[in-house]
Design a protein around this motif. Structure first.
Motif, PDB file in Angstrom:
ATOM      1  N   PRO B 118       0.843  -1.208   0.000  1.00  0.00           N
ATOM      2  CA  PRO B 118       0.000   0.000   0.000  1.00  0.00           C
ATOM      3  C   PRO B 118       0.874   1.253   0.000  1.00  0.00           C
ATOM      4  O   PRO B 118       2.018   1.223   0.493  1.00  0.00           O
ATOM      5  CB  PRO B 118      -0.786  -0.113   1.309  1.00  0.00           C
ATOM      6  N   ARG B 120       1.051   4.025   1.627  1.00  0.00           N
ATOM      7  CA  ARG B 120       1.593   4.576   2.863  1.00  0.00           C
ATOM      8  C   ARG B 120       2.768   3.732   3.363  1.00  0.00           C
ATOM      9  O   ARG B 120       3.776   4.254   3.838  1.00  0.00           O
ATOM     10  CB  ARG B 120       0.491   4.667   3.927  1.00  0.00           C
ATOM     11  N   GLN B 121       2.625   2.423   3.238  1.00  0.00           N
ATOM     12  CA  GLN B 121       3.737   1.556   3.643  1.00  0.00           C
ATOM     13  C   GLN B 121       4.925   1.730   2.697  1.00  0.00           C
ATOM     14  O   GLN B 121       6.084   1.685   3.113  1.00  0.00           O
ATOM     15  CB  GLN B 121       3.275   0.096   3.660  1.00  0.00           C
ATOM     16  N   ILE B 125       8.790   2.771   3.650  1.00  0.00           N
ATOM     17  CA  ILE B 125       9.983   2.044   3.180  1.00  0.00           C
ATOM     18  C   ILE B 125      10.933   2.991   2.447  1.00  0.00           C
ATOM     19  O   ILE B 125      12.152   2.969   2.650  1.00  0.00           O
ATOM     20  CB  ILE B 125       9.554   0.878   2.255  1.00  0.00           C
ATOM     21  N   ARG B 128      12.553   5.336   5.038  1.00  0.00           N
ATOM     22  CA  ARG B 128      13.471   4.677   5.982  1.00  0.00           C
ATOM     23  C   ARG B 128      14.696   4.103   5.277  1.00  0.00           C
ATOM     24  O   ARG B 128      15.798   4.212   5.774  1.00  0.00           O
ATOM     25  CB  ARG B 128      12.730   3.536   6.717  1.00  0.00           C
ATOM     26  N   THR B 148       2.733   5.198  14.695  1.00  0.00           N
ATOM     27  CA  THR B 148       2.116   4.829  13.416  1.00  0.00           C
ATOM     28  C   THR B 148       3.189   4.516  12.383  1.00  0.00           C
ATOM     29  O   THR B 148       3.082   3.533  11.635  1.00  0.00           O
ATOM     30  CB  THR B 148       1.229   5.981  12.908  1.00  0.00           C
ATOM     31  N   SER B 151       4.563   1.129  13.121  1.00  0.00           N
ATOM     32  CA  SER B 151       3.663   0.019  12.800  1.00  0.00           C
ATOM     33  C   SER B 151       3.556  -0.165  11.288  1.00  0.00           C
ATOM     34  O   SER B 151       3.505  -1.292  10.786  1.00  0.00           O
ATOM     35  CB  SER B 151       2.283   0.237  13.417  1.00  0.00           C
ATOM     36  N   GLN B 152       3.538   0.947  10.550  1.00  0.00           N
ATOM     37  CA  GLN B 152       3.484   0.828   9.092  1.00  0.00           C
ATOM     38  C   GLN B 152       4.753   0.146   8.579  1.00  0.00           C
ATOM     39  O   GLN B 152       4.704  -0.694   7.681  1.00  0.00           O
ATOM     40  CB  GLN B 152       3.349   2.218   8.469  1.00  0.00           C
ATOM     41  N   ARG B 155       4.627  -3.569   9.438  1.00  0.00           N
ATOM     42  CA  ARG B 155       3.716  -4.325   8.572  1.00  0.00           C
ATOM     43  C   ARG B 155       4.314  -4.496   7.180  1.00  0.00           C
ATOM     44  O   ARG B 155       4.172  -5.546   6.541  1.00  0.00           O
ATOM     45  CB  ARG B 155       2.366  -3.622   8.504  1.00  0.00           C
ATOM     46  N   MET B 157       7.511  -4.571   6.361  1.00  0.00           N
ATOM     47  CA  MET B 157       8.609  -5.539   6.400  1.00  0.00           C
ATOM     48  C   MET B 157       8.068  -6.963   6.554  1.00  0.00           C
ATOM     49  O   MET B 157       8.605  -7.908   5.957  1.00  0.00           O
ATOM     50  CB  MET B 157       9.562  -5.202   7.546  1.00  0.00           C
ATOM     51  N   LEU B 160       6.901  -8.032   3.196  1.00  0.00           N
ATOM     52  CA  LEU B 160       8.027  -8.337   2.303  1.00  0.00           C
ATOM     53  C   LEU B 160       8.657  -9.679   2.651  1.00  0.00           C
ATOM     54  O   LEU B 160       9.034 -10.447   1.768  1.00  0.00           O
ATOM     55  CB  LEU B 160       9.076  -7.218   2.384  1.00  0.00           C
ATOM     56  N   ARG B 161       8.754  -9.962   3.928  1.00  0.00           N
ATOM     57  CA  ARG B 161       9.339 -11.248   4.324  1.00  0.00           C
ATOM     58  C   ARG B 161       8.436 -12.398   3.901  1.00  0.00           C
ATOM     59  O   ARG B 161       8.908 -13.475   3.524  1.00  0.00           O
ATOM     60  CB  ARG B 161       9.569 -11.292   5.835  1.00  0.00           C
TER      61      ARG B 161
END
Lengths: 401, 174
Positions: B118, B120-121, B125, B128, B148, B151-152, B155, B157, B160-161
């Protein structure tokens, strides 16, 4: 540091495929375009008449910093056609005339649809017809498309709402102003929203038969006006602001707050059935990056289960949810009506109360649906590949010609 | 209405333009990679960059002495998330242009998985792991709490894993 984090850093920093040269020239053109639009519109409001070629020439010769003047009228009316054409004095009571020989009935059809709405038995479509950044409003009446209005260059409009009678409408886009029409889309003007109706805002409009609502996604504001007027006033929902989505469901209005916190649990939509006097809550049926999807007299929400499947919920009373069906978790969720929803992704599925049916719209996997409409028994999809129409409730689709 | 740009002399304008172009020339490759990370592919990423640069130049006299790159970064993040909202997407992107050939097949696989997050995630990424921002800096850009942002990120990561079993062992250290 994990291997995944290392790999992410390497992958995100991988060399670009294309050369960045050329983008700077694109930025220069974009700046000139934005200034041209701002200068012409502002000059029209301040002076009443734009010496089109003179202003145009001055701006286009370089990165001019002509200082915009403050708008003087409560509502600025901008003519159809090119912004370099002379504009009439801004007025809320005298919308701009459509230039002779301008938008007219045509055998053309909209191709790159960005928004779609219905009203008065008509389908209205916003489309970006070229690779430029102008938006055209189209109207479908019966089987005839009419290119109804050309918004000024620089207005990339992506939201559209009309009242049920099709007379009053509002259009807006990301970082653009909001426009309003009161004559079925023939002429459009910019309603005054304090100083907010300037570029850089993103307004989301929705209308009932009596009230139009605007959510300013960038400014934490909510506006409302009686249908038929441009008298927008700031509003709240029981004292709350900070919404990013507004929908109308019949004569009810539903506001979705900006999500805060994990799982979107704080984004509890608010519902008013009495024109904003009182509000009730409609919590999402599940956690996640939810969005309400409104159609006719219902709203839908989709809850992925994390295993490539999802449950579709529907609320008709806007107070509680009921399971509507289960499906693969697909990319696009497109409500067609309060009794059917189209799910698109690697497959396409039409879900009704009877069950889920695999269908093919004919759109390629890279195409997106940007709006829907229903006129009688016909359903319409506005997509970036054109307009599709279905005569059998959404089971089969054909291009609207 | 407050004008975006004060009246200035041609000399000042010329200097502004030269200054802006020098900034863009220096930072464009970086911004384009950031746009790619945010949008999921280079073309959409370039659109984000161009839109943000146009907005920035209109305000250059006010932005230049502050943190112009931060201003651009925030404009790009906001727009990428707004576009996602407009697209009515409840689920991560899948219908996107095919990824282009990359030197390392693993990059291809990884970026494809990021592309499906999504918006926002994806933004978390990008901030970061491309911009190397801290969690609090990431939260500031997104306009959300540090919790937040965490947590995003968590979720994203985890997703992706799941999608990339090669990286399933979260404890493995480099």
């Amino acid at each position: 540091m994990t291997r995944l984090e290392d790999a992410l850093r390497e992958a995100l920093d991988a060399e670009l495929r294309s050369s960045p040269t050329g983008l700077l020239e694109g930025v220069r053109r974009g700046v000139r375009r934005r200034r041209l639009l701002r200068t012409v519109a502002t000059a029209a409001a301040a002076a009443g008449v734009v010496a089109g070629l003179a202003v145009n020439g001055a701006v286009l010769t370089g990165l001019d910093d002509t200082t915009p003047q403050p708008a003087t009228s409560p509502t600025e009316t901008v003519p159809t056609g090119s912004p370099s054409q002379p504009a009439p004095t801004g007025s809320s009571s005298q919308p701009a005339p459509t230039p002779t020989g301008s938008p007219s009935p045509t055998t053309e059809v909209p191709t790159r649809v960005t928004a779609m709405a219905e009203g008065g038995g008509l389908v209205f479509v916003l489309a970006h017809e070229t690779t430029g950044d102008a938006t055209t409003l189209w109207r479908l009446k019966g089987d005839v498309w009419k290119r109804l209005h050309e918004f000024p260059t620089g207005s990339l409009l992506e939201w559209l709402a009309f009242t049920p009678d099709g007379r009053n409408g509002w259009a807006s886009g990301l970082g653009t102003r909001v426009w309003a029409t009161h004559d079925g889309g023939e002429t459009w003007a910019r309603p005054a929203l304090g100083s907010d109706n300037e570029r850089g805002r993103s307004f989301w409009p929705a209308a009932t038969s009596t009230t139009v609502w605007l959510v300013d996604q960038t400014g934490d504001r909510l506006w409302r006006a009686p249908v038929g007027s441009d008298d927008f006033v700031p509003a709240t929902a029981g004292g709350r602001t900070g919404f990013f989505q507004v929908d109308t469901v019949g004569d009810a209005v539903v506001l979705t707050p900006e999500p805060i916190g994990e799982g979107n649990v704080t984004s509890v939509p608010l519902v008013s059935r009495d024109d904003g006097i009182s509000w009730t809550q409609l919590p999402f049926p599940c956690h996640g990056e939810n969005r309400l999807l409104a159609a006719d007299d219902a709203v839908f929400a989709l809850c992925p289960d994390g295993r490539n499947a999802a449950t579709v919920y529907r609320s008709i009373d806007l107070a509680r949810w009921q399971e509507f069906g289960r499906s693969l978790a697909l990319t696009d969720t497109v409500p067609l009506a309060d009794d059917r929803i189209l799910l698109r992704g690697q497959e396409e599925i039409l879900m009704t109360r009877v069950g889920a049916t695999s269908i093919t719209t004919g759109l390629g996997p890279g195409r997106s649906v940007w709006g829907t409409a229903q006129i009688g028994d016909q359903f319409f999809l506005g997509t970036d590949g054109g307009v599709l129409v279905s005569d059998d409730g959404g089971l089969t689709w054909r291009a609207a010609k | 209405m407050t004008p975006d740009v004060e009246p200035r002399t041609r000399t000042t304008r010329d200097r502004d333009l030269a200054d802006f172009e020098a900034f863009v020339a220096a930072r464009l490759p970086h911004l384009l990679k950031f746009g790619r990370a945010l949008a999921g592919d280079e073309e959409r990423g370039a659109d984000l960059v161009q839109d943000a640069l146009e907005r920035t130049f209109m305000r250059w006299s006010k932005v230049r002495d502050g943190d112009p790159e931060g201003y651009i970064r925030r404009a790009m993040v906001n727009r990428s998330i707004s576009v996602w909202r407009k697209l009515h997407r409840e689920q991560p992107l899948t219908a996107v242009p095919e990824p282009h050939e990359m030197d390392r097949p693993r990059d291809h696989e990884l970026l494809d998985a990021v592309r499906r997050l999504p918006a926002r995630q994806r933004a978390v990424i990008a901030l970061r792991y491309y911009e190397d921002l801290t969690e609090s800096q990431t939260a500031a850009v997104l306009g959300c709490s540090v919790g937040t942002a965490k947590s995003q990120s968590s979720r994203a990561m985890a997703t992706l894993r799941t999608k990339l079993p090669t990286f399933a062992d979260r404890e493995e250290m480099s």
